[in-house]
Design a protein around this motif. Structure first.
Motif, PDB file in Angstrom:
ATOM      1  N   GLN A 278      20.664  35.030  18.391  1.00 17.43           N
ATOM      2  CA  GLN A 278      21.945  35.338  19.013  1.00 17.43           C
ATOM      3  C   GLN A 278      21.855  35.080  20.477  1.00 17.43           C
ATOM      4  O   GLN A 278      22.812  34.423  20.860  1.00 17.43           O
ATOM      5  CB  GLN A 278      22.549  36.782  18.869  1.00 17.43           C
ATOM      6  N   LEU A 279      20.922  35.350  21.174  1.00 16.32           N
ATOM      7  CA  LEU A 279      20.886  35.097  22.855  1.00 16.32           C
ATOM      8  C   LEU A 279      20.726  33.553  22.875  1.00 16.32           C
ATOM      9  O   LEU A 279      21.206  32.944  23.772  1.00 16.32           O
ATOM     10  CB  LEU A 279      19.575  35.878  23.187  1.00 16.32           C
ATOM     11  N   VAL A 280      19.696  33.021  22.017  1.00 12.97           N
ATOM     12  CA  VAL A 280      19.560  31.666  22.088  1.00 12.97           C
ATOM     13  C   VAL A 280      20.731  30.820  22.144  1.00 12.97           C
ATOM     14  O   VAL A 280      20.989  29.671  22.835  1.00 12.97           O
ATOM     15  CB  VAL A 280      18.285  31.345  21.350  1.00 12.97           C
ATOM     16  N   ALA A 281      21.635  31.153  21.115  1.00  9.44           N
ATOM     17  CA  ALA A 281      23.013  30.594  20.773  1.00  9.44           C
ATOM     18  C   ALA A 281      23.744  30.408  22.124  1.00  9.44           C
ATOM     19  O   ALA A 281      24.264  29.506  22.340  1.00  9.44           O
ATOM     20  CB  ALA A 281      23.732  31.198  19.586  1.00  9.44           C
TER      21      ALA A 281
ATOM     22  N   GLN B  25       5.149  21.908  26.205  1.00  6.55           N
ATOM     23  CA  GLN B  25       4.186  22.016  25.009  1.00  6.55           C
ATOM     24  C   GLN B  25       4.974  21.874  23.757  1.00  6.55           C
ATOM     25  O   GLN B  25       4.340  22.181  22.676  1.00  6.55           O
ATOM     26  CB  GLN B  25       3.455  23.430  25.125  1.00  6.55           C
ATOM     27  N   GLY B  26       6.284  21.495  23.635  1.00  4.92           N
ATOM     28  CA  GLY B  26       6.730  21.622  22.466  1.00  4.92           C
ATOM     29  C   GLY B  26       7.768  22.677  22.342  1.00  4.92           C
ATOM     30  O   GLY B  26       7.370  23.602  23.094  1.00  4.92           O
ATOM     31  N   PRO B  27       8.612  22.718  21.176  1.00  7.90           N
ATOM     32  CA  PRO B  27       9.546  23.804  20.926  1.00  7.90           C
ATOM     33  C   PRO B  27       8.666  24.901  20.524  1.00  7.90           C
ATOM     34  O   PRO B  27       7.380  25.147  19.991  1.00  7.90           O
ATOM     35  CB  PRO B  27      10.353  23.656  19.861  1.00  7.90           C
ATOM     36  N   VAL B  28       9.263  26.217  20.953  1.00  6.63           N
ATOM     37  CA  VAL B  28       8.564  27.582  20.670  1.00  6.63           C
ATOM     38  C   VAL B  28       9.426  28.268  19.498  1.00  6.63           C
ATOM     39  O   VAL B  28      10.845  28.194  19.538  1.00  6.63           O
ATOM     40  CB  VAL B  28       8.732  28.455  21.782  1.00  6.63           C
ATOM     41  N   ARG B  29       8.745  28.636  18.389  1.00  7.26           N
ATOM     42  CA  ARG B  29       9.485  29.076  17.324  1.00  7.26           C
ATOM     43  C   ARG B  29      10.029  30.440  17.567  1.00  7.26           C
ATOM     44  O   ARG B  29       9.395  31.379  18.386  1.00  7.26           O
ATOM     45  CB  ARG B  29       8.664  29.217  15.898  1.00  7.26           C
ATOM     46  N   VAL B  30      11.144  31.110  17.142  1.00  9.39           N
ATOM     47  CA  VAL B  30      11.859  32.158  17.383  1.00  9.39           C
ATOM     48  C   VAL B  30      10.721  33.464  16.894  1.00  9.39           C
ATOM     49  O   VAL B  30      10.650  34.263  17.810  1.00  9.39           O
ATOM     50  CB  VAL B  30      13.074  32.371  16.683  1.00  9.39           C
ATOM     51  N   ARG B  31      10.127  33.321  15.808  1.00  6.32           N
ATOM     52  CA  ARG B  31       9.237  34.364  15.341  1.00  6.32           C
ATOM     53  C   ARG B  31       7.882  34.450  16.319  1.00  6.32           C
ATOM     54  O   ARG B  31       7.638  35.647  16.476  1.00  6.32           O
ATOM     55  CB  ARG B  31       8.868  34.077  13.856  1.00  6.32           C
ATOM     56  N   ASP B  32       7.514  33.610  17.005  1.00  7.49           N
ATOM     57  CA  ASP B  32       6.527  33.591  17.937  1.00  7.49           C
ATOM     58  C   ASP B  32       6.937  34.198  19.287  1.00  7.49           C
ATOM     59  O   ASP B  32       6.243  35.196  19.935  1.00  7.49           O
ATOM     60  CB  ASP B  32       6.017  32.174  18.376  1.00  7.49           C
TER      61      ASP B  32
ATOM     62  N   LEU C 177      10.345  41.586  20.234  1.00  5.09           N
ATOM     63  CA  LEU C 177      11.904  41.693  20.090  1.00  5.09           C
ATOM     64  C   LEU C 177      12.311  41.052  18.638  1.00  5.09           C
ATOM     65  O   LEU C 177      11.455  40.670  17.928  1.00  5.09           O
ATOM     66  CB  LEU C 177      12.535  40.802  21.010  1.00  5.09           C
ATOM     67  N   SER C 178      13.433  41.803  18.128  1.00  4.61           N
ATOM     68  CA  SER C 178      14.074  41.125  16.950  1.00  4.61           C
ATOM     69  C   SER C 178      14.425  39.725  16.815  1.00  4.61           C
ATOM     70  O   SER C 178      14.957  39.265  17.846  1.00  4.61           O
ATOM     71  CB  SER C 178      15.257  41.814  16.583  1.00  4.61           C
ATOM     72  N   ALA C 179      13.732  38.843  15.934  1.00  7.87           N
ATOM     73  CA  ALA C 179      13.950  37.449  15.823  1.00  7.87           C
ATOM     74  C   ALA C 179      15.406  37.498  15.713  1.00  7.87           C
ATOM     75  O   ALA C 179      16.109  36.414  16.135  1.00  7.87           O
ATOM     76  CB  ALA C 179      13.359  37.116  14.490  1.00  7.87           C
TER      77      ALA C 179
ATOM     78  N   GLY D 106      11.948  24.421  16.734  1.00  5.54           N
ATOM     79  CA  GLY D 106      12.055  25.782  17.864  1.00  5.54           C
ATOM     80  C   GLY D 106      13.068  25.590  18.788  1.00  5.54           C
ATOM     81  O   GLY D 106      13.874  24.634  18.816  1.00  5.54           O
ATOM     82  N   TYR D 107      12.615  26.326  19.893  1.00  9.57           N
ATOM     83  CA  TYR D 107      13.622  26.079  21.196  1.00  9.57           C
ATOM     84  C   TYR D 107      12.768  25.920  22.308  1.00  9.57           C
ATOM     85  O   TYR D 107      11.789  26.115  22.614  1.00  9.57           O
ATOM     86  CB  TYR D 107      14.364  27.493  21.580  1.00  9.57           C
TER      87      TYR D 107
END
Length: 147
Positions: free
Chosen positions: A44-47, A23-30, A37-39, A64-65
């Motif tokens: 850091q985790l996604v990195a 469905q496309g990239p997901v934003r961290v803030r979402d 959780l903290s954005a 997004g990711y």
């Protein structure tokens, strides 16, 4: 055995990406909002997950990711080991020859069995499996029963 917040939260982030796969990239803030959780911590985790080739990033307003592979091809074991490190916590497992008792140590054998069992469970579950469980749980939680 303790599992760090890094592994627990990282699994939740990967679940969010699996639920949104295709469905496309997901934003961290979402993700942060849905998971509570903290954005900053998610970044850091996604990195680390991106460095392991499990996640891809898209820059820009609609960025997004996303998962780097289909959810059915990413096992929880990969996610866990990337975030938590090796399941083998004993030096004698990681560095053969580091212990003079290594060949005659019954306890070492037990810890090896524990490692194999945990690896087996985490290796058998994909993100697709986890997403299916989450959808089932959500359906069960929202089901209405009339009497």
């Amino acid at each position: 055995m303790r599992i760090s917040t890094k592994a627990r939260y990282g699994t939740r982030v990967m679940l969010e990406l699996a639920l949104s796969y295709g469905q496309g990239p997901v934003r961290v803030r979402d993700i942060a909002k849905r998971q509570g959780l903290s954005a900053k911590y998610i970044e850091q985790l996604v990195a680390g997950l991106k460095g392991a080739g499990l996640v891809t990033a898209v820059r820009g307003v609609h960025g997004g990711y996303s998962l780097a592979r289909p959810p059915g091809r990413i096992r929880l074991l990969e996610v866990f080991e990337r975030l938590e490190g090796s399941l083998s916590q004993l030096e004698c497992h990681n560095c053969p020859g580091s212990c003079s008792r290594e060949k005659a140590c019954v306890a070492r054998d037990v810890w090896a069995e524990v490692r194999r069992a945990v690896s087996g469970v985490l290796g058998a579950i994909t993100l697709e499996d986890l997403a299916a469980r989450a959808k089932l749980q959500a359906r069960a939680a929202s089901a209405m029963y009339y009497i």
